[in-house]
Design a protein around this motif. Structure first.
Motif, PDB file in Angstrom:
ATOM      1  N   ASP A   1      16.429 116.599  19.323  1.00 20.13           N
ATOM      2  CA  ASP A   1      17.544 116.837  18.403  1.00 20.13           C
ATOM      3  C   ASP A   1      17.678 115.690  17.405  1.00 20.13           C
ATOM      4  OD1 ASP A   1      18.100 119.215  19.650  1.00 20.13           O
ATOM      5  OD2 ASP A   1      19.692 118.405  20.923  1.00 20.13           O
TER       6      ASP A   1
ATOM      7  N   TYR B   1      18.109 128.133  21.002  1.00 20.52           N
ATOM      8  CA  TYR B   1      17.390 127.630  19.835  1.00 20.52           C
ATOM      9  C   TYR B   1      16.874 128.796  18.992  1.00 20.52           C
ATOM     10  CZ  TYR B   1      17.208 123.285  22.539  1.00 20.52           C
ATOM     11  OH  TYR B   1      17.532 122.177  23.273  1.00 20.52           O
ATOM     12  N   HIS B   2      16.798 128.553  17.697  1.00 19.06           N
ATOM     13  CA  HIS B   2      16.187 129.525  16.782  1.00 19.06           C
ATOM     14  C   HIS B   2      14.879 128.897  16.288  1.00 19.06           C
ATOM     15  CE1 HIS B   2      16.263 132.922  13.877  1.00 19.06           C
ATOM     16  NE2 HIS B   2      15.511 132.093  13.159  1.00 19.06           N
TER      17      HIS B   2
ATOM     18  N   ASN C   1      16.026 125.499  14.676  1.00 17.83           N
ATOM     19  CA  ASN C   1      17.423 125.429  14.219  1.00 17.83           C
ATOM     20  C   ASN C   1      17.514 124.922  12.784  1.00 17.83           C
ATOM     21  OD1 ASN C   1      18.179 126.359  16.730  1.00 17.83           O
ATOM     22  ND2 ASN C   1      18.873 124.369  17.488  1.00 17.83           N
TER      23      ASN C   1
END
Length: 220
Positions: free
Chosen positions: A56, A83-84, A202
């Motif tokens: 992150d 998460y994308h 993300n």
């Protein structure tokens, strides 16, 4: 034969071997210690990079998507997605094919949404037709059927459009994909996508310190 002489020769040989072994060990010891230390540092680095908080942190400093990719390409929704993951790919790209089973395995855990955006640039007719066909299949298939179609394209070592097209026959559906393909091309140009696969998590590009395979141990 003189017993004393034989014993002396044996002692000399033993001394020579012993001293040689000591010298060899002293010479190689720094190498073995350095190798051990290197492995130790690699283990620490792997543990550090495998921490989701570390990822992150690196993501927050990496390139961010400027233009909303919503509605582009193919979207597979995970059951409990945290998460994308957006993958920009080319159907004839070797590294894209290699990344496919890794991301499929990760998607199977339910922890990610997986969005696949194709880069149709370059004026390659067969690439354009392949993207059109995959998109046409996805437009009328269930999520499981889409995954199967992607497997049928990416998993075979040899990529043959005619074989894929015969397995998934289409008619006017290919023509209907033109605007969707143009939207993907416009987005890729706006985002300055220069290579495939390009991975965004993300909304942030995967940092250079990470490989796609690393994601199997982090996005869990």
């Amino acid at each position: 034969m003189n017993t004393v002489s034989v014993q002396f020769q044996e002692l000399a040989l033993f001394s020579f071997l012993f001293i040689g072994t000591v010298i060899a060990w002293l010479s190689l010891k720094p190498y073995f210690l350095a190798k051990k230390e290197l492995q130790k540092q690699k283990t620490k680095l792997t543990r550090f990079l495998s921490n989701s908080e570390t990822l992150d942190h690196f993501l927050s400093g990496s390139r961010r998507i400027s233009n909303n990719p919503e509605g582009l390409g193919i979207l597979l929704k995970g059951e409990n997605a945290k998460y994308h993951v957006l993958k920009v790919c080319n159907p004839y790209c070797g590294p894209c094919a290699n990344s496919h089973p890794i991301l499929e395995e990760l998607f199977a855990t339910g922890n990610i949404n997986l969005q696949v955006v194709f880069h149709p640039g370059g004026g390659d007719t067969i690439k354009y037709k392949t993207i059109s066909h995959i998109m046409a299949v996805a437009a009328q298939a269930s999520q499981e059927e889409i995954q199967k179609a992607l497997d049928d394209w990416y998993l075979p070592e040899k990529k043959e459009y005619e074989t894929f097209a015969a397995k998934y026959p289409m008619n006017g559906e290919l023509k209907a994909q033109e605007s969707r393909i143009q939207d993907m091309l416009n987005w890729c140009e706006q985002e300055n996508i220069s290579y495939t696969p390009t991975i965004f998590i993300n909304g942030h590009e995967l940092p250079k310190a990470y490989s796609i395979e690393d994601l199997k141990y982090i996005l869990v």
